[in-house]
Design a protein around this motif. Structure first.
Motif, PDB file in Angstrom:
ATOM      1  N   TRP A 200       0.711  43.532  29.097  1.00  0.00           N
ATOM      2  CA  TRP A 200       1.451  42.854  30.168  1.00  0.00           C
ATOM      3  C   TRP A 200       2.882  43.402  30.088  1.00  0.00           C
ATOM      4  O   TRP A 200       3.636  43.026  29.212  1.00  0.00           O
ATOM      5  N   VAL A 206       0.030  44.426  34.735  1.00  0.00           N
ATOM      6  CA  VAL A 206      -0.946  44.331  33.661  1.00  0.00           C
ATOM      7  C   VAL A 206      -1.816  45.580  33.667  1.00  0.00           C
ATOM      8  O   VAL A 206      -2.331  45.984  34.706  1.00  0.00           O
ATOM      9  N   ALA A 258      -4.841  39.868  28.196  1.00  0.00           N
ATOM     10  CA  ALA A 258      -3.599  40.043  28.970  1.00  0.00           C
ATOM     11  C   ALA A 258      -2.621  38.905  28.705  1.00  0.00           C
ATOM     12  O   ALA A 258      -1.427  39.123  28.504  1.00  0.00           O
ATOM     13  N   ARG A 262       1.137  39.010  27.154  1.00  0.00           N
ATOM     14  CA  ARG A 262       2.292  38.410  27.822  1.00  0.00           C
ATOM     15  C   ARG A 262       3.071  37.524  26.846  1.00  0.00           C
ATOM     16  O   ARG A 262       4.293  37.561  26.789  1.00  0.00           O
ATOM     17  N   GLY A 266       4.663  41.666  25.631  1.00  0.00           N
ATOM     18  CA  GLY A 266       4.169  42.933  26.163  1.00  0.00           C
ATOM     19  C   GLY A 266       3.564  43.872  25.134  1.00  0.00           C
ATOM     20  O   GLY A 266       3.282  45.024  25.456  1.00  0.00           O
TER      21      GLY A 266
END
Lengths: 805, 297
Positions: A200, A206, A258, A262, A266
């Motif tokens: 992410w 993404v 994902a 996040r 990231g």
């Protein structure tokens, strides 16, 4: 010279057999985190609380996700079904309640996979256990309701009625009633489990490296689930180690990776499923029960009408479902000319792993039902199994089924003849007669099946009239590169089907060059490949949908090449021919040595365009073609319309002796005849037939998901689930005939799924072996302990009755 | 699939292994080939603190014959046994060793590990009953030799004392006139047998002088079916004797319903496998070469 139709060695195999493939789990990136998913040990329980403190404080743990994060950041996945499906809340993690064993309840991202698992064990979930319901008929009583907002477990119901059913029964000479039949739960178990690496990014995009096999669809569901616009999601694949449909829906897990990325600012997060996780919570095949079946036949044994009640058990969530409630109707009458049907179809949720498409999806179950109907009627009326088929097979093509599907071509009697020849039918009949005299249980079974390919998404509207899906499409981009090589990108990536090889064969023929000169890009990248919402490798469609796109793109490229060559060579377009000259692939003026090779054509367009004439401004030598099959939206009221473009067929014959001591069904001989129209690559087609046959034999004899009454899966390892291995596969006598499809440009038909032929065939052979013992084969699974049960409790009196007038 | 963290110790000698086990105490487990232990750890069915790896101790993987005495080192793998000259002349060993799981398991798994696991589904403990084998053990108090009979005391429980390990298996080479067979019924290679039966017969002048009948995967422990043996001993083999032996074997068994089949189904299999094994053992006792493999379905 034609490459199509030849067993060109698969281009993919060089890298794959050398271990140079790239699978999602191969990805190794410095600093990448690993995801562990904590799963519910219970099939039905309320989550009273989750304590993640100990897990979070473990050194090396980057983040822990729970239902609280999900509630904040996700919207429930879009439900395809109408009321009450639209009330079902399906999220990447359970929030308040778990509804199947293995449902994710928390996830941990840590520096290593082992550490993530260690941390996961430290998470304490306070469950309040609830009674589970695993039996579909009990589930329909709604005493235990899985999804409270939906208010019922009955997620779909409708009646499919065609012709004049009641009249067929009034006029019938015989009515055969079959009280109950059951198609068991199993899955396709690809060799590579689900896996992905997610990132992410700080820009809010993404990126996935994954093994999803239907990205065009997955992105449409993932994006709203993650509250992102579609263009923010990039999904890539490279090699995929088998999908069989199961990997269509692994976006549910992709979302978790994902979200972990996040939460970890990231950092890339890898999730790689274990085999037990795969068996427990990936995607099972549809389990179906057929109740109160009544079959009307005329005095000769021709079936004139069928009415029946079907209950499909889709597990805990309607993920791809209730599409399966309609997809079976692609093959409503199977290979038979029955005109009058009333099928009352219900789907229910239960506290078991959700079902997702598995090889032969939804049609296999129905084809098994039809094959059992034909086979049981034959045995009950004393009609030989082969004659019974011949009396009832569809013979004229194209054939419009009672529900408006059009069987494109075929010759089932010829397939039967061929299979009999391969197996040595007459010889086995004699041996069978001798064996019976000795009291041995030897049976010969025929299974005829269909593999419907290139589906009309409009059938989804029969399930839910408001769904914005219809037709079908696939995309291909072809270009001449600067060096004159031909580069092809597809709208989808393969999972073992040999797209690179088959595509090269088509392009080589169209451009009159060697397949080695064609590069088909491996894998798929939603950021670089152009694709449609239908793009994907599923539902037996590449040979038709995919290759039609390739073929169409070639035609467009050829038009441009002819225009360009005509200008450069100052010749009439009609005088040009494609071929390979001294300087490689070229367009030449027939009967002369005037030619322009591919490199120079590309050079003129891309690097040297002062040579170009003004009227060639549109020539780019980089063209895109979208193939759209000629479908119309079906009549959703009448449930009528053409649901698939092509109908490949398979006919198998098995000779089985059941060992009276061990109850082991021993396959003594096996023949498989395939008709997939014009064959692109015979070796690939034969490989698909062998693979599908192995899958079907495994399902019939070994593989089954057994749950106890609390929803505990008892077969969650390969030692218990017992996937088929070479030890259990007989020699397969393989043959094929070709009935070219009039509906595909190349005469081909999709054939990858195989229609579950061994399930029908083995059931029929066991029926033939045990009918005299008072046994009606009304289940699809025939492991030795199952056969033992059956022979010790003959069921014919209870299950079947015949009324003759 | 990752085991919970544990400390790993590699022993280079039997004494060192025993020392390590004694020092660590409870929580330590011995690993030989790892084919039973590792799956259990990876599924996290068992969490232990320490593993003492004896897999590389030299000289424990030898097959030695001294007169008619046979000794197999505890670390000898199933594959090595299957490929040995011994198995070539004692076919019941080949029946067993070549049919255990798949080739990967056979290449790593050891005879000592199979016996020490106390798992009634393992093939060796049942088979060794047919050869009246002795289990050689070594522990803090020195060495001792235990009879295979009674060695597996309960489910996953053996007569081994804490810190004691198996170093070898000993038995007498079956003599002339003796033949045996081991028959297992399995779903597929990676699965344990549904049930298995081993039979060793010594036949003199058409009469069974001695018989051994042992059952695997038929109860909480491997089971020696002594009544079945009694039905055969002193008899010349006929359908009646064999049938009574099969019935006695069934009576000695204690199978349960599970994913491999119902108890009733297993009883029928035990009867069948007993008859089959007796038939093959008889032919082998007469010097006939009989190829026997496990049954798969």
């Amino acid at each position: 010279m034609s490459w199509v139709g030849k067993s060109l060695r698969r281009k993919e195999d060089d890298r794959l057999v050398r271990g140079n493939g790239l699978f999602a789990d191969d990805e190794q990136i410095e600093g990448m985190l690993h995801l562990y998913i904590l799963r519910s040990p219970y099939a039905h329980a309320r989550i009273r609380g989750i304590d993640t403190a100990a897990a979070e404080s473990l050194a090396g743990v980057a983040c822990v996700l729970t239902g609280a994060d999900i509630k904040e950041q996700c919207d429930p996945y879009m439900q395809l079904g109408p009321e009450p499906c639209d009330k079902i809340i399906d999220l990447p993690l359970a929030t308040d309640k778990v509804v199947f064993q293995g449902e994710p309840v928390a996830a941990v991202a840590a520096e290593t996979a082992a550490l993530a698992m260690d941390a996961g064990q430290l998470i304490e979930v306070d469950y309040e256990m609830l009674d589970a319901v695993v039996d579909p008929e009990q589930a329909l009583e709604d005493k235990i309701v899985l999804h409270e907002a939906a208010g019922t477990n009955r997620v779909w119901h409708s009646v499919f009625e065609y012709g004049d059913v009641d009249k067929a029964f009034e006029d019938a000479a015989h009515v055969v009633k079959i009280e109950r039949m059951h198609f068991h739960r199993f899955a396709s178990t690809p060799v590579e489990n689900n896996a992905c690496v997610a990132e992410w990014t700080r820009q809010g995009d993404v990126d996935f490296l994954c093994n999803n096999s239907f990205i065009g669809f997955a992105v449409q569901l993932l994006a709203p689930g993650l509250r992102l616009p579609m263009e923010k999601i990039r999904a890539r694949t490279y090699d995929i180690g088998g999908s069989f449909g199961v990997k269509i829906w692994n976006y549910v897990y992709m979302a978790l990776a994902a979200l972990a990325s996040r939460k970890c600012d990231g950092r890339k997060v890898k999730w790689s499923e274990t085999r037990t996780e795969h068996l427990l919570a990936s995607g099972h095949g549809n389990e179906r029960t057929f109740l109160d079946t009544e079959v009307a036949l005329d005095k000769d044994g021709v079936i004139t009408g069928i009415r029946s009640r079907h209950i499909d058990d889709c597990g805990a969530y309607t993920r791809y479902e209730p599409l399966g409630c309609v997809i079976w109707a692609q093959v409503l009458p199977a290979t038979y000319g029955v005109r009058n049907f009333r099928i009352d179809f219900t789907q229910t949720v239960t506290n078991k792993c959700p079902v997702v498409p598995n090889r032969g999806y939804s049609r296999m179950q129905h084809l098994w039902f039809m094959e059992r109907v034909v086979d049981i009627c034959a045995h009950e009326l004393g009609i030989p199994a082969d004659e019974m088929r011949l009396k009832n097979y569809v013979r004229e093509f194209p054939y419009e089924t009672p529900n408006g599907c059009v069987y494109d071509s075929g010759d089932y009697p010829m397939m039967l003849e061929k299979a009999k020849e391969l197996i040595g039918w007459d010889e086995w009949k004699k041996k069978q007669a001798e064996a019976r005299k000795e009291g041995r249980w030897l049976g010969i079974g025929i299974g005829t099946t269909l593999d419907s390919g290139t589906n009309n998404f409009g059938q989804a509207q029969i399930m839910n009239p408001y769904l914005p899906f219809s037709g079908n499409s696939e995309v291909c981009v072809i270009r001449l590169d600067f060096d004159g090589s031909v580069i092809v990108t597809l709208g989808t990536g393969p999972s073992g089907q040999g797209h690179e090889t088959a595509t090269s064969q088509v392009v080589a023929d169209e451009l009159n060059i060697d397949p080695a000169m064609v590069t088909v890009r491996t894998g798929f990248d939603s950021a670089w490949n152009t694709f449609s919402g239908h793009s994907g490798t599923y539902a037996s469609q590449f040979a038709v949908t995919g290759l039609s796109a390739v073929h169409g793109a070639c035609q467009k490229l050829k038009v441009e090449m002819r225009q360009l060559a005509s200008f450069m060579l100052e010749a009439d377009e009609d005088d040009l021919e494609f071929g390979v000259g001294d300087e490689g692939p070229q367009l030449a003026v027939k009967g002369t040595d005037k030619a322009i090779n591919y490199w120079f054509m590309s050079n003129v367009v891309n690097n040297n365009n002062a040579l170009l004439g003004g009227n060639l401004a549109d020539v780019t030598l980089n063209v895109r073609h979208v193939y759209r099959p000629p479908f119309e939206a079906p009549d959703t009221e009448k449930k009528f319309g053409n649901l698939t473009l092509t109908y490949a067929a398979q006919l198998h014959i098995a000779v089985i002796e059941i060992d009276k001591n061990t109850c082991r069904p021993n396959i003594l001989a096996y023949a498989a005849v395939d008709d997939c129209g014009s064959v692109i690559n015979p070796q690939i087609a034969a490989g698909q037939v062998h693979g599908a046959t192995a899958h079907g034999i495994g399902a019939a004899l070994l593989e089954t998901f057994n749950y106890d009454e609390t929803g505990n899966l008892l077969t969650a390892t390969f030692s218990d689930y017992c996937p088929i291995t070479s030890m259990n596969i007989p020699d397969i006598q393989y043959g094929h005939i070709e009935s070219p499809s009039p509906f595909s440009y190349n005469g081909a038909k999709g054939m990858g799924e195989g229609g579950g032929a061994p399930l029908h065939t083995i059931s029929a052979a066991i029926q033939d072996a045990l009918h005299s013992e008072g046994i009606i084969v009304n289940e699809s699974h025939h492991s030795a302990p199952k056969v033992f049960e059956r022979v010790n409790a003959p069921n014919r009196e209870k299950v079947v009755s015949v009324e003759s007038r | 699939m990752y085991p919970a963290p544990f400390d790993y110790h590699r022993a280079n000698s039997v004494d060192e292994a025993i020392g390590m086990l004694s020092d660590i105490g409870e929580g330590a487990r011995v690993m030989a080939g790892g084919q039973s232990l590792l799956p259990v750890l990876k599924m996290r069915f068992d969490e232990l603190t320490d593993i003492v790896d004896i897999g590389r101790i030299p000289d424990l993987n030898q097959i030695e014959e001294n007169g008619n005495g046979v000794s197999i080192g505890a670390l000898t793998t199933h594959s090595c046994i299957a490929a040995s000259a011994l198995a070539g002349s004692v076919p019941i060993l080949l029946d067993c060793a070549s049919g255990i799981a798949d080739v990967q398991v056979r290449s790593r798994g050891t005879i000592g590990g199979s016996v020490a696991s106390g798992d009634p589904s393992c093939d060796w403990p049942a088979l060794l009953h047919t050869l009246d084998a002795e289990i050689q053990c070594q522990g803090p108090n020195g060495t001792r030799t235990l009879d295979i009979n009674g060695f597996v005391e309960d489910l996953y429980q053996t007569a081994l004392q804490p810190s004691e390990i198996i170093t070898g298996i000993r038995f007498k080479r079956p003599g002339a006139g003796s033949g045996g067979a081991y028959c297992a019924f399995k779903r597929c290679a990676p699965a344990y047998p549904t049930t298995s039966v081993g039979v060793q017969l010594t036949i003199t002048d058409g009469q069974v002088e001695s018989a051994r009948v042992a059952l695997g995967s038929s109860g909480l422990t491997p089971i020696r079916a002594q009544q079945a043996e009694a039905e055969l001993e002193g008899q010349s083999l006929g359908a009646g004797q064999i049938g009574r032996a099969a019935d006695a074997a069934v009576a000695a068994s204690d199978p349960v319903d599970d994913q491999r089949g119902s108890a009733d189904f297993k009883r029928q299999l035990i009867a069948h496998l007993t008859k089959r094994a007796i038939g093959i053992a008889e032919r082998r006792a007469s010097g006939e070469q009989v190829v026997n493999s496990h049954e798969y379905y």
